[in-house]
Write a protein that holds these residues in place. Structure first.
Motif, PDB file in Angstrom:
ATOM      1  N   GLY A  16      -6.223   9.919   3.737  1.00 21.46           N
ATOM      2  CA  GLY A  16      -5.473  11.147   3.449  1.00 21.46           C
ATOM      3  C   GLY A  16      -6.356  12.378   3.540  1.00 21.46           C
ATOM      4  N   ASP A  47      -6.109  11.771  -8.293  1.00 19.95           N
ATOM      5  CA  ASP A  47      -7.526  11.894  -8.617  1.00 19.95           C
ATOM      6  C   ASP A  47      -8.023  13.281  -8.164  1.00 19.95           C
ATOM      7  OD1 ASP A  47     -10.210  11.774  -8.877  1.00 19.95           O
ATOM      8  OD2 ASP A  47     -10.508   9.976  -7.653  1.00 19.95           O
ATOM      9  N   ASN A 105       0.638   2.125   5.927  1.00 20.73           N
ATOM     10  CA  ASN A 105       0.720   1.103   4.886  1.00 20.73           C
ATOM     11  C   ASN A 105       1.251  -0.230   5.427  1.00 20.73           C
ATOM     12  OD1 ASN A 105       1.465  -0.370   2.569  1.00 20.73           O
ATOM     13  ND2 ASN A 105       1.601   1.543   1.402  1.00 20.73           N
ATOM     14  N   LYS A 106       0.331  -1.145   5.745  1.00 15.97           N
ATOM     15  CA  LYS A 106       0.753  -2.433   6.343  1.00 15.97           C
ATOM     16  C   LYS A 106       1.545  -3.287   5.360  1.00 15.97           C
ATOM     17  CE  LYS A 106      -3.687  -3.129   4.995  1.00 15.97           C
ATOM     18  NZ  LYS A 106      -4.898  -2.445   5.240  1.00 15.97           N
ATOM     19  N   ALA A 135      -5.841   0.471  13.093  1.00 17.69           N
ATOM     20  CA  ALA A 135      -6.231   1.890  12.960  1.00 17.69           C
ATOM     21  C   ALA A 135      -6.205   2.629  14.294  1.00 17.69           C
ATOM     22  CB  ALA A 135      -7.573   2.018  12.249  1.00 17.69           C
TER      23      ALA A 135
HETATM   24  N1  LIG Z   1      -9.293   3.063   4.875  1.00 16.74           N
HETATM   25  C1  LIG Z   1      -9.038   2.622   6.111  1.00 16.74           C
HETATM   26  O1  LIG Z   1      -9.927   2.420   6.937  1.00 16.74           O
HETATM   27  C2  LIG Z   1      -7.611   2.365   6.519  1.00 16.74           C
HETATM   28  C3  LIG Z   1      -7.340   2.011   7.857  1.00 16.74           C
HETATM   29  C4  LIG Z   1      -6.022   1.803   8.248  1.00 16.74           C
HETATM   30  C5  LIG Z   1      -5.012   1.909   7.312  1.00 16.74           C
HETATM   31  N2  LIG Z   1      -5.303   2.221   6.015  1.00 16.74           N
HETATM   32  C6  LIG Z   1      -4.200   2.337   5.072  1.00 16.74           C
HETATM   33  O2  LIG Z   1      -4.097   3.701   4.666  1.00 16.74           O
HETATM   34  C7  LIG Z   1      -3.591   3.770   3.326  1.00 16.74           C
HETATM   35  C8  LIG Z   1      -4.562   4.582   2.479  1.00 16.74           C
HETATM   36  O3  LIG Z   1      -5.807   3.923   2.489  1.00 16.74           O
HETATM   37  P1  LIG Z   1      -7.131   4.647   1.918  1.00 16.74           P
HETATM   38  O4  LIG Z   1      -8.266   3.800   2.356  1.00 16.74           O
HETATM   39  O5  LIG Z   1      -7.123   6.091   2.238  1.00 16.74           O
HETATM   40  O6  LIG Z   1      -6.886   4.443   0.346  1.00 16.74           O
HETATM   41  P2  LIG Z   1      -7.607   5.206  -0.847  1.00 16.74           P
HETATM   42  O7  LIG Z   1      -8.933   5.728  -0.416  1.00 16.74           O
HETATM   43  O8  LIG Z   1      -7.538   4.315  -2.042  1.00 16.74           O
HETATM   44  O9  LIG Z   1      -6.662   6.475  -1.079  1.00 16.74           O
HETATM   45  C9  LIG Z   1      -5.428   6.437  -1.730  1.00 16.74           C
HETATM   46  C10 LIG Z   1      -5.372   7.644  -2.664  1.00 16.74           C
HETATM   47  O10 LIG Z   1      -4.047   7.765  -3.177  1.00 16.74           O
HETATM   48  C11 LIG Z   1      -4.119   7.913  -4.596  1.00 16.74           C
HETATM   49  N3  LIG Z   1      -2.903   7.382  -5.181  1.00 16.74           N
HETATM   50  C12 LIG Z   1      -2.489   6.095  -5.188  1.00 16.74           C
HETATM   51  N4  LIG Z   1      -1.279   5.986  -5.774  1.00 16.74           N
HETATM   52  C13 LIG Z   1      -0.922   7.235  -6.137  1.00 16.74           C
HETATM   53  C14 LIG Z   1       0.241   7.787  -6.767  1.00 16.74           C
HETATM   54  N5  LIG Z   1       1.258   7.005  -7.143  1.00 16.74           N
HETATM   55  N6  LIG Z   1       0.295   9.126  -6.978  1.00 16.74           N
HETATM   56  C15 LIG Z   1      -0.732   9.918  -6.590  1.00 16.74           C
HETATM   57  N7  LIG Z   1      -1.865   9.456  -5.986  1.00 16.74           N
HETATM   58  C16 LIG Z   1      -1.957   8.132  -5.758  1.00 16.74           C
HETATM   59  C17 LIG Z   1      -5.327   7.120  -4.979  1.00 16.74           C
HETATM   60  O11 LIG Z   1      -5.792   7.488  -6.246  1.00 16.74           O
HETATM   61  P3  LIG Z   1      -6.677   6.418  -7.092  1.00 16.74           P
HETATM   62  O12 LIG Z   1      -7.994   6.351  -6.397  1.00 16.74           O
HETATM   63  O13 LIG Z   1      -6.706   7.009  -8.440  1.00 16.74           O
HETATM   64  O14 LIG Z   1      -5.923   5.102  -7.012  1.00 16.74           O
HETATM   65  C18 LIG Z   1      -6.308   7.477  -3.855  1.00 16.74           C
HETATM   66  O15 LIG Z   1      -6.974   8.684  -4.126  1.00 16.74           O
HETATM   67  C19 LIG Z   1      -3.421   2.317   2.869  1.00 16.74           C
HETATM   68  O16 LIG Z   1      -2.102   1.907   3.079  1.00 16.74           O
HETATM   69  C20 LIG Z   1      -4.370   1.553   3.793  1.00 16.74           C
HETATM   70  O17 LIG Z   1      -3.985   0.198   3.978  1.00 16.74           O
HETATM   71  C21 LIG Z   1      -6.571   2.467   5.598  1.00 16.74           C
END
Ligand SMILES: NC(=O)c1ccc[n+]([C@@H]2O[C@H](COP(=O)([O-])OP(=O)(O)OC[C@H]3O[C@@H](n4cnc5c(N)ncnc54)[C@H](OP(=O)(O)O)[C@@H]3O)[C@@H](O)[C@H]2O)c1
Length: 427
Positions: A16, A47, A105-106, A135
Protein backbone atom coordinates in the motif's frame (compact mmCIF):
# COMPACT_ATOMS: atom_id res chain seq x y z
CA UNK A 1 -10.43 17.98 -19.32
CA UNK A 2 -11.32 14.45 -18.18
CA UNK A 3 -12.93 14.16 -14.77
CA UNK A 4 -10.93 13.04 -11.80
CA UNK A 5 -11.46 9.58 -10.33
CA UNK A 6 -11.23 9.33 -6.55
CA UNK A 7 -9.23 6.47 -5.05
CA UNK A 8 -9.63 4.95 -1.58
CA UNK A 9 -6.52 3.04 -0.56
CA UNK A 10 -7.07 0.47 2.19
CA UNK A 11 -3.76 -0.40 3.86
CA UNK A 12 -0.42 1.43 3.69
CA UNK A 13 1.83 -1.51 4.52
CA UNK A 14 4.52 -2.93 2.25
CA UNK A 15 2.45 -2.77 -0.95
CA UNK A 16 0.00 0.00 0.00
CA UNK A 17 2.79 2.46 0.83
CA UNK A 18 4.50 1.75 -2.50
CA UNK A 19 1.19 2.33 -4.32
CA UNK A 20 0.60 5.62 -2.43
CA UNK A 21 4.12 6.78 -3.31
CA UNK A 22 3.67 5.94 -7.00
CA UNK A 23 0.26 7.65 -7.19
CA UNK A 24 2.00 10.78 -5.97
CA UNK A 25 5.27 10.48 -7.90
CA UNK A 26 3.83 9.42 -11.26
CA UNK A 27 0.45 11.12 -11.25
CA UNK A 28 0.93 12.52 -14.78
CA UNK A 29 1.94 9.20 -16.31
CA UNK A 30 -0.98 7.39 -14.65
CA UNK A 31 -3.44 10.14 -15.66
CA UNK A 32 -2.31 9.95 -19.27
CA UNK A 33 -2.65 6.17 -19.38
CA UNK A 34 -5.97 5.96 -17.59
CA UNK A 35 -7.63 8.81 -19.48
CA UNK A 36 -7.66 11.38 -16.67
CA UNK A 37 -6.40 12.15 -13.14
CA UNK A 38 -6.42 9.45 -10.45
CA UNK A 39 -6.62 11.24 -7.11
CA UNK A 40 -5.92 9.53 -3.81
CA UNK A 41 -8.74 10.88 -1.64
CA UNK A 42 -8.99 8.39 1.26
CA UNK A 43 -6.40 6.28 3.03
CA UNK A 44 -7.34 3.77 5.75
CA UNK A 45 -4.47 2.46 7.86
CA UNK A 46 -4.53 1.51 11.51
CA UNK A 47 -0.77 1.83 12.10
CA UNK A 48 0.11 5.57 12.11
CA UNK A 49 3.83 4.72 11.84
CA UNK A 50 3.20 3.53 8.30
CA UNK A 51 2.07 7.00 7.23
CA UNK A 52 5.07 9.02 8.29
CA UNK A 53 7.09 8.69 5.09
CA UNK A 54 4.13 9.36 2.76
CA UNK A 55 3.09 12.68 1.18
CA UNK A 56 -0.62 12.82 1.85
CA UNK A 57 -1.66 16.45 1.23
CA UNK A 58 -5.40 16.62 0.61
CA UNK A 59 -5.95 12.96 1.51
CA UNK A 60 -8.46 12.10 4.25
CA UNK A 61 -6.56 9.65 6.46
CA UNK A 62 -8.04 7.48 9.20
CA UNK A 63 -8.13 3.97 10.54
CA UNK A 64 -11.69 3.22 9.44
CA UNK A 65 -11.65 1.21 6.20
CA UNK A 66 -15.45 0.98 6.11
CA UNK A 67 -15.74 4.78 6.15
CA UNK A 68 -13.25 5.05 3.29
CA UNK A 69 -15.30 2.61 1.18
CA UNK A 70 -18.53 4.51 1.97
CA UNK A 71 -17.09 7.96 1.15
CA UNK A 72 -19.04 9.80 -1.57
CA UNK A 73 -15.91 11.06 -3.37
CA UNK A 74 -14.51 7.58 -4.09
CA UNK A 75 -14.76 5.81 -7.46
CA UNK A 76 -12.24 2.98 -7.07
CA UNK A 77 -11.21 1.08 -3.94
CA UNK A 78 -7.71 -0.42 -3.74
CA UNK A 79 -7.67 -3.10 -1.02
CA UNK A 80 -4.20 -3.88 0.34
CA UNK A 81 -5.00 -4.93 3.91
CA UNK A 82 -4.45 -8.67 3.40
CA UNK A 83 -6.31 -11.48 5.19
CA UNK A 84 -9.87 -12.67 4.64
CA UNK A 85 -11.66 -10.31 7.01
CA UNK A 86 -12.61 -7.55 6.74
CA UNK A 87 -10.98 -7.34 3.27
CA UNK A 88 -13.55 -9.58 1.52
CA UNK A 89 -16.56 -7.78 3.00
CA UNK A 90 -15.09 -4.36 2.17
CA UNK A 91 -14.58 -5.38 -1.46
CA UNK A 92 -18.12 -6.73 -1.66
CA UNK A 93 -19.49 -3.47 -0.25
CA UNK A 94 -17.42 -1.41 -2.69
CA UNK A 95 -18.57 -3.44 -5.71
CA UNK A 96 -22.17 -3.38 -4.45
CA UNK A 97 -21.95 0.44 -4.33
CA UNK A 98 -20.99 0.44 -8.03
CA UNK A 99 -17.32 1.25 -7.40
CA UNK A 100 -14.36 -0.25 -9.24
CA UNK A 101 -12.04 -2.41 -7.12
CA UNK A 102 -8.43 -3.55 -7.21
CA UNK A 103 -6.90 -5.99 -4.75
CA UNK A 104 -3.71 -8.02 -4.27
CA UNK A 105 -5.47 -10.39 -1.88
CA UNK A 106 -5.09 -14.03 -2.99
CA UNK A 107 -6.92 -15.40 0.06
CA UNK A 108 -10.06 -13.38 -0.70
CA UNK A 109 -9.97 -14.07 -4.44
CA UNK A 110 -9.22 -17.81 -4.12
CA UNK A 111 -12.10 -18.35 -1.72
CA UNK A 112 -14.62 -15.70 -2.75
CA UNK A 113 -13.49 -14.36 -6.12
CA UNK A 114 -16.45 -15.72 -8.10
CA UNK A 115 -18.90 -14.18 -5.62
CA UNK A 116 -17.13 -10.84 -5.91
CA UNK A 117 -17.16 -11.10 -9.72
CA UNK A 118 -20.93 -11.51 -9.54
CA UNK A 119 -21.19 -8.35 -7.41
CA UNK A 120 -19.55 -6.14 -10.08
CA UNK A 121 -22.01 -3.46 -11.29
CA UNK A 122 -22.25 -2.50 -14.98
CA UNK A 123 -20.15 0.54 -15.87
CA UNK A 124 -18.22 0.44 -12.58
CA UNK A 125 -14.82 -0.42 -14.10
CA UNK A 126 -14.93 -3.87 -12.52
CA UNK A 127 -12.64 -5.93 -10.32
CA UNK A 128 -8.92 -6.65 -10.94
CA UNK A 129 -6.37 -8.61 -8.90
CA UNK A 130 -3.22 -9.24 -10.99
CA UNK A 131 -0.94 -8.79 -7.94
CA UNK A 132 -2.62 -11.73 -6.18
CA UNK A 133 -0.58 -14.22 -8.26
CA UNK A 134 3.09 -13.72 -9.04
CA UNK A 135 3.12 -9.97 -8.22
CA UNK A 136 4.95 -8.33 -11.14
CA UNK A 137 4.35 -11.22 -13.56
CA UNK A 138 1.32 -10.38 -15.72
CA UNK A 139 0.15 -13.98 -15.68
CA UNK A 140 -3.57 -13.37 -15.17
CA UNK A 141 -3.61 -10.78 -17.98
CA UNK A 142 -1.88 -13.28 -20.25
CA UNK A 143 -4.35 -16.04 -19.43
CA UNK A 144 -7.34 -13.69 -19.65
CA UNK A 145 -6.39 -11.81 -22.83
CA UNK A 146 -3.97 -13.88 -24.86
CA UNK A 147 -5.15 -17.48 -24.75
CA UNK A 148 -8.85 -16.96 -25.36
CA UNK A 149 -8.95 -19.46 -28.23
CA UNK A 150 -6.73 -22.05 -26.56
CA UNK A 151 -7.47 -25.02 -24.36
CA UNK A 152 -4.95 -24.92 -21.50
CA UNK A 153 -3.95 -28.49 -20.57
CA UNK A 154 -1.68 -27.75 -17.64
CA UNK A 155 -0.04 -25.17 -15.47
CA UNK A 156 3.17 -25.96 -13.61
CA UNK A 157 4.38 -23.16 -11.39
CA UNK A 158 6.63 -22.01 -8.61
CA UNK A 159 4.54 -19.25 -7.06
CA UNK A 160 5.96 -18.93 -3.56
CA UNK A 161 9.27 -17.12 -3.20
CA UNK A 162 9.67 -17.79 0.54
CA UNK A 163 9.97 -21.53 0.04
CA UNK A 164 12.50 -20.96 -2.80
CA UNK A 165 14.69 -19.07 -0.37
CA UNK A 166 14.36 -21.65 2.39
CA UNK A 167 15.06 -24.58 0.04
CA UNK A 168 18.10 -22.73 -1.30
CA UNK A 169 19.43 -22.34 2.26
CA UNK A 170 18.88 -26.05 2.84
CA UNK A 171 20.95 -26.72 -0.30
CA UNK A 172 23.72 -24.72 1.33
CA UNK A 173 23.52 -26.97 4.40
CA UNK A 174 21.38 -24.89 6.81
CA UNK A 175 18.94 -26.77 9.04
CA UNK A 176 15.22 -26.12 8.47
CA UNK A 177 14.64 -23.81 11.47
CA UNK A 178 17.69 -21.73 10.66
CA UNK A 179 16.63 -21.41 7.02
CA UNK A 180 13.16 -20.21 8.11
CA UNK A 181 14.68 -17.70 10.57
CA UNK A 182 16.93 -16.39 7.79
CA UNK A 183 13.92 -15.94 5.47
CA UNK A 184 12.15 -14.01 8.23
CA UNK A 185 15.16 -11.81 8.86
CA UNK A 186 15.39 -10.87 5.19
CA UNK A 187 11.69 -10.04 5.04
CA UNK A 188 10.77 -13.01 2.79
CA UNK A 189 8.74 -14.85 5.41
CA UNK A 190 6.16 -13.42 7.80
CA UNK A 191 6.27 -13.74 11.59
CA UNK A 192 3.88 -16.69 11.18
CA UNK A 193 5.34 -18.40 8.12
CA UNK A 194 2.88 -21.34 8.05
CA UNK A 195 0.90 -20.08 5.04
CA UNK A 196 4.08 -20.30 2.95
CA UNK A 197 5.64 -23.39 4.57
CA UNK A 198 2.47 -25.48 4.49
CA UNK A 199 1.57 -24.55 0.91
CA UNK A 200 -1.64 -22.59 1.66
CA UNK A 201 -0.33 -19.50 -0.15
CA UNK A 202 0.57 -21.52 -3.28
CA UNK A 203 -2.77 -23.40 -3.17
CA UNK A 204 -4.71 -20.11 -3.14
CA UNK A 205 -2.74 -18.80 -6.11
CA UNK A 206 -3.18 -22.11 -7.96
CA UNK A 207 -6.98 -21.83 -7.65
CA UNK A 208 -6.89 -18.36 -9.20
CA UNK A 209 -4.71 -19.67 -12.03
CA UNK A 210 -7.09 -22.60 -12.60
CA UNK A 211 -9.98 -20.11 -12.83
CA UNK A 212 -8.24 -17.96 -15.45
CA UNK A 213 -6.59 -20.79 -17.40
CA UNK A 214 -9.24 -23.47 -17.26
CA UNK A 215 -12.47 -21.78 -16.25
CA UNK A 216 -12.50 -23.94 -13.11
CA UNK A 217 -14.42 -22.82 -10.06
CA UNK A 218 -12.22 -24.48 -7.42
CA UNK A 219 -11.23 -23.68 -3.85
CA UNK A 220 -8.01 -24.29 -1.90
CA UNK A 221 -9.48 -27.24 0.04
CA UNK A 222 -9.62 -29.16 -3.28
CA UNK A 223 -5.84 -28.91 -3.74
CA UNK A 224 -3.74 -31.94 -2.73
CA UNK A 225 -1.37 -29.94 -0.62
CA UNK A 226 1.87 -30.70 1.14
CA UNK A 227 4.34 -28.02 2.22
CA UNK A 228 8.09 -28.13 2.74
CA UNK A 229 8.22 -29.03 6.43
CA UNK A 230 10.20 -32.22 7.01
CA UNK A 231 12.64 -31.56 4.17
CA UNK A 232 16.22 -31.77 5.38
CA UNK A 233 19.62 -30.71 3.98
CA UNK A 234 20.33 -34.42 3.23
CA UNK A 235 17.35 -34.45 0.86
CA UNK A 236 18.78 -31.48 -1.04
CA UNK A 237 22.18 -33.20 -1.14
CA UNK A 238 20.57 -36.34 -2.55
CA UNK A 239 18.62 -34.23 -5.06
CA UNK A 240 21.86 -32.59 -6.16
CA UNK A 241 23.34 -36.08 -6.70
CA UNK A 242 20.51 -36.62 -9.17
CA UNK A 243 21.24 -33.32 -10.96
CA UNK A 244 18.15 -31.73 -9.44
CA UNK A 245 16.83 -29.33 -6.80
CA UNK A 246 13.67 -29.34 -4.69
CA UNK A 247 11.03 -26.64 -5.19
CA UNK A 248 7.44 -26.23 -4.00
CA UNK A 249 5.58 -26.80 -7.27
CA UNK A 250 1.91 -26.01 -7.89
CA UNK A 251 0.24 -27.93 -10.70
CA UNK A 252 -3.16 -27.85 -12.35
CA UNK A 253 -3.61 -30.52 -14.98
CA UNK A 254 -6.62 -31.55 -16.97
CA UNK A 255 -7.16 -35.24 -17.50
CA UNK A 256 -10.08 -37.25 -18.79
CA UNK A 257 -11.26 -37.89 -15.25
CA UNK A 258 -11.18 -34.25 -14.15
CA UNK A 259 -8.79 -31.64 -12.93
CA UNK A 260 -5.84 -32.51 -10.77
CA UNK A 261 -4.67 -29.78 -8.41
CA UNK A 262 -1.49 -30.26 -6.42
CA UNK A 263 0.97 -28.25 -4.36
CA UNK A 264 3.86 -30.52 -3.51
CA UNK A 265 7.58 -30.36 -2.79
CA UNK A 266 9.00 -31.65 -6.05
CA UNK A 267 12.31 -32.87 -7.45
CA UNK A 268 13.09 -30.54 -10.37
CA UNK A 269 15.98 -31.16 -12.80
CA UNK A 270 18.61 -28.40 -12.86
CA UNK A 271 19.53 -27.84 -15.63
CA UNK A 272 16.77 -29.33 -17.72
CA UNK A 273 13.68 -27.63 -16.37
CA UNK A 274 12.92 -23.87 -16.28
CA UNK A 275 11.60 -24.13 -12.70
CA UNK A 276 14.94 -25.57 -11.54
CA UNK A 277 16.98 -22.38 -11.43
CA UNK A 278 14.53 -20.09 -9.63
CA UNK A 279 15.96 -18.27 -6.65
CA UNK A 280 14.65 -15.91 -4.00
CA UNK A 281 11.43 -14.11 -4.81
CA UNK A 282 11.46 -15.23 -8.43
CA UNK A 283 8.31 -17.03 -9.56
CA UNK A 284 7.61 -18.81 -12.83
CA UNK A 285 4.49 -20.18 -14.47
CA UNK A 286 4.69 -22.70 -17.29
CA UNK A 287 1.49 -22.96 -19.32
CA UNK A 288 0.85 -25.74 -21.83
CA UNK A 289 -2.03 -25.34 -24.25
CA UNK A 290 -3.21 -26.93 -27.46
CA UNK A 291 -2.43 -24.13 -29.91
CA UNK A 292 0.18 -21.92 -28.26
CA UNK A 293 2.16 -24.92 -26.99
CA UNK A 294 4.46 -24.08 -24.12
CA UNK A 295 4.63 -20.57 -22.62
CA UNK A 296 6.85 -19.55 -19.74
CA UNK A 297 6.46 -16.43 -17.66
CA UNK A 298 9.07 -15.64 -15.05
CA UNK A 299 9.59 -12.63 -12.79
CA UNK A 300 9.55 -11.13 -9.31
CA UNK A 301 6.72 -12.76 -7.41
CA UNK A 302 6.94 -10.59 -4.28
CA UNK A 303 8.21 -7.27 -3.01
CA UNK A 304 6.74 -3.79 -2.68
CA UNK A 305 7.59 -2.51 -6.16
CA UNK A 306 6.79 -5.77 -7.93
CA UNK A 307 3.33 -5.92 -6.34
CA UNK A 308 2.77 -2.16 -6.82
CA UNK A 309 3.52 -2.60 -10.53
CA UNK A 310 0.59 -5.01 -10.86
CA UNK A 311 -1.74 -2.95 -8.63
CA UNK A 312 -1.10 0.25 -10.61
CA UNK A 313 -1.59 -1.54 -13.91
CA UNK A 314 -4.94 -2.86 -12.63
CA UNK A 315 -5.85 0.60 -11.43
CA UNK A 316 -5.21 2.09 -14.87
CA UNK A 317 -7.23 -0.65 -16.58
CA UNK A 318 -10.17 -0.37 -14.16
CA UNK A 319 -10.13 3.46 -14.32
CA UNK A 320 -10.16 3.40 -18.12
CA UNK A 321 -13.02 0.91 -18.17
CA UNK A 322 -14.97 3.07 -15.67
CA UNK A 323 -14.46 6.20 -17.74
CA UNK A 324 -15.73 4.31 -20.79
CA UNK A 325 -18.74 2.94 -18.90
CA UNK A 326 -17.45 -0.63 -19.11
CA UNK A 327 -16.14 -3.28 -16.73
CA UNK A 328 -12.95 -5.29 -17.05
CA UNK A 329 -14.12 -8.72 -18.22
CA UNK A 330 -13.38 -11.66 -15.93
CA UNK A 331 -13.27 -15.22 -17.30
CA UNK A 332 -16.35 -17.32 -16.52
CA UNK A 333 -15.91 -20.19 -14.06
CA UNK A 334 -17.89 -23.37 -13.49
CA UNK A 335 -17.45 -26.22 -11.01
CA UNK A 336 -15.39 -29.11 -12.45
CA UNK A 337 -14.71 -32.62 -11.16
CA UNK A 338 -11.45 -32.57 -9.19
CA UNK A 339 -9.52 -35.81 -8.78
CA UNK A 340 -8.80 -36.86 -5.21
CA UNK A 341 -5.52 -38.31 -3.97
CA UNK A 342 -6.69 -41.91 -4.56
CA UNK A 343 -7.36 -41.33 -8.23
CA UNK A 344 -4.50 -39.03 -9.12
CA UNK A 345 -1.18 -39.89 -10.71
CA UNK A 346 2.35 -38.65 -10.13
CA UNK A 347 5.94 -39.45 -10.96
CA UNK A 348 7.78 -39.79 -7.69
CA UNK A 349 11.21 -39.82 -6.12
CA UNK A 350 11.85 -42.09 -3.13
CA UNK A 351 14.97 -42.13 -0.98
CA UNK A 352 15.15 -45.55 0.61
CA UNK A 353 17.45 -46.55 3.48
CA UNK A 354 18.17 -50.24 3.05
CA UNK A 355 17.76 -52.48 6.09
CA UNK A 356 21.29 -53.20 7.43
CA UNK A 357 22.93 -56.59 6.95
CA UNK A 358 20.34 -57.91 4.53
CA UNK A 359 21.84 -59.22 1.32
CA UNK A 360 19.77 -58.26 -1.73
CA UNK A 361 17.79 -55.57 0.13
CA UNK A 362 17.80 -53.33 -2.94
CA UNK A 363 16.17 -56.07 -5.05
CA UNK A 364 13.65 -56.77 -2.26
CA UNK A 365 12.80 -53.06 -2.05
CA UNK A 366 12.21 -52.95 -5.78
CA UNK A 367 9.90 -55.98 -5.52
CA UNK A 368 7.96 -54.31 -2.67
CA UNK A 369 7.38 -51.31 -4.87
CA UNK A 370 6.28 -53.38 -7.84
CA UNK A 371 3.94 -55.49 -5.71
CA UNK A 372 2.25 -52.29 -4.53
CA UNK A 373 1.70 -51.32 -8.17
CA UNK A 374 4.47 -48.72 -8.42
CA UNK A 375 6.21 -48.49 -11.80
CA UNK A 376 9.94 -48.27 -11.11
CA UNK A 377 11.72 -46.37 -13.84
CA UNK A 378 15.23 -46.23 -12.42
CA UNK A 379 17.12 -46.99 -9.23
CA UNK A 380 20.58 -45.65 -8.36
CA UNK A 381 22.84 -45.83 -5.33
CA UNK A 382 22.22 -42.91 -2.95
CA UNK A 383 24.86 -40.34 -2.00
CA UNK A 384 25.06 -41.92 1.46
CA UNK A 385 26.08 -45.53 2.10
CA UNK A 386 23.14 -47.92 2.28
CA UNK A 387 20.71 -45.61 0.49
CA UNK A 388 19.03 -46.08 -2.83
CA UNK A 389 17.23 -43.52 -4.97
CA UNK A 390 14.12 -44.67 -6.81
CA UNK A 391 12.54 -42.71 -9.65
CA UNK A 392 9.09 -43.98 -10.50
CA UNK A 393 7.24 -43.70 -13.77
CA UNK A 394 3.64 -42.38 -13.74
CA UNK A 395 2.10 -44.09 -10.72
CA UNK A 396 -1.17 -43.65 -8.89
CA UNK A 397 -0.81 -41.94 -5.52
CA UNK A 398 -2.81 -44.83 -4.07
CA UNK A 399 -0.13 -47.34 -5.21
CA UNK A 400 2.57 -45.13 -3.76
CA UNK A 401 0.72 -44.96 -0.44
CA UNK A 402 0.48 -48.80 -0.42
CA UNK A 403 4.25 -49.03 -1.00
CA UNK A 404 4.98 -46.58 1.83
CA UNK A 405 2.79 -48.63 4.15
CA UNK A 406 4.69 -51.79 3.18
CA UNK A 407 8.00 -50.08 3.96
CA UNK A 408 6.70 -49.05 7.38
CA UNK A 409 5.82 -52.65 8.27
CA UNK A 410 8.12 -54.71 10.48
CA UNK A 411 10.82 -56.58 8.55
CA UNK A 412 10.55 -54.34 5.47
CA UNK A 413 13.64 -54.40 3.24
CA UNK A 414 14.05 -50.64 3.51
CA UNK A 415 12.73 -47.57 5.29
CA UNK A 416 11.65 -44.40 3.51
CA UNK A 417 13.93 -41.42 4.18
CA UNK A 418 12.00 -39.07 1.90
CA UNK A 419 9.46 -39.15 -0.88
CA UNK A 420 8.10 -36.48 -3.17
CA UNK A 421 6.81 -35.77 -6.68
CA UNK A 422 9.27 -35.20 -9.49
CA UNK A 423 9.30 -33.42 -12.82
CA UNK A 424 10.92 -34.79 -15.97
CA UNK A 425 13.38 -32.59 -17.87
CA UNK A 426 11.63 -30.66 -20.62
CA UNK A 427 12.64 -31.64 -24.13
N1 LIG B 1 4.23 -8.00 0.21
C1 LIG B 1 4.27 -8.55 -1.01
O1 LIG B 1 5.33 -8.79 -1.59
C2 LIG B 1 2.98 -8.91 -1.70
C3 LIG B 1 3.03 -9.38 -3.03
C4 LIG B 1 1.85 -9.68 -3.69
C5 LIG B 1 0.65 -9.54 -3.02
N2 LIG B 1 0.63 -9.11 -1.72
C6 LIG B 1 -0.66 -8.96 -1.07
O2 LIG B 1 -0.89 -7.57 -0.82
C7 LIG B 1 -1.69 -7.42 0.36
C8 LIG B 1 -0.96 -6.50 1.33
O3 LIG B 1 0.27 -7.10 1.66
P1 LIG B 1 1.42 -6.27 2.45
O4 LIG B 1 2.64 -7.10 2.35
O5 LIG B 1 1.45 -4.86 2.00
O6 LIG B 1 0.82 -6.36 3.93
P2 LIG B 1 1.23 -5.47 5.18
O7 LIG B 1 2.61 -4.93 5.02
O8 LIG B 1 0.92 -6.26 6.41
O9 LIG B 1 0.23 -4.23 5.08
C9 LIG B 1 -1.12 -4.26 5.44
C10 LIG B 1 -1.41 -2.99 6.22
O10 LIG B 1 -2.82 -2.88 6.41
C11 LIG B 1 -3.08 -2.61 7.79
N3 LIG B 1 -4.38 -3.15 8.13
C12 LIG B 1 -4.76 -4.45 8.16
N4 LIG B 1 -6.07 -4.56 8.47
C13 LIG B 1 -6.53 -3.30 8.63
C14 LIG B 1 -7.81 -2.75 8.93
N5 LIG B 1 -8.87 -3.54 9.13
N6 LIG B 1 -7.95 -1.40 9.00
C15 LIG B 1 -6.88 -0.60 8.78
N7 LIG B 1 -5.63 -1.06 8.49
C16 LIG B 1 -5.45 -2.39 8.41
C17 LIG B 1 -1.97 -3.32 8.51
O11 LIG B 1 -1.82 -2.83 9.81
P3 LIG B 1 -1.12 -3.79 10.92
O12 LIG B 1 0.32 -3.85 10.55
O13 LIG B 1 -1.42 -3.09 12.18
O14 LIG B 1 -1.81 -5.14 10.79
C18 LIG B 1 -0.77 -3.02 7.60
O15 LIG B 1 -0.21 -1.76 7.91
C19 LIG B 1 -1.93 -8.83 0.90
O16 LIG B 1 -3.15 -9.31 0.43
C20 LIG B 1 -0.77 -9.63 0.28
O17 LIG B 1 -1.07 -11.01 0.14
C21 LIG B 1 1.76 -8.77 -1.05
Amino acid sequence: MATELGIALLGAGTVGAAVARELDAHADRLAQRSGGPLVLRRLAERDPARLRALRLDGVTVGDDAEAAVAAPDVDIVVELLGGLNPAGALLETALGRGLGAVTANKAVIATGGRRLAAAVRPGSGGLAFEAAVGAAMPVLAMLRDSLRGDEVHSITAVINGTTNHILRRLEEGDGFDRAVADAQQRGFAEADPSSDLDGHDAAQKLCILAWFAMGADVTPDQVQRRGIRGIEPEDLRAASGLGSVVRLVARAERSGAGLELTVQPTLVPRPGHPLGDLEGADNAVLVESDLAGRLLLRGRGAGADAAASAVLSDLVVVARARREGRVLPLPPAAPVPVRDAEASMSEAWLRLRLAGGKGGAAGDARRTLQQAGVTVERTTAGVDEGEVEVLTGPTSRAALARALEAFHAAGAPASVAQTMDRLEPLA
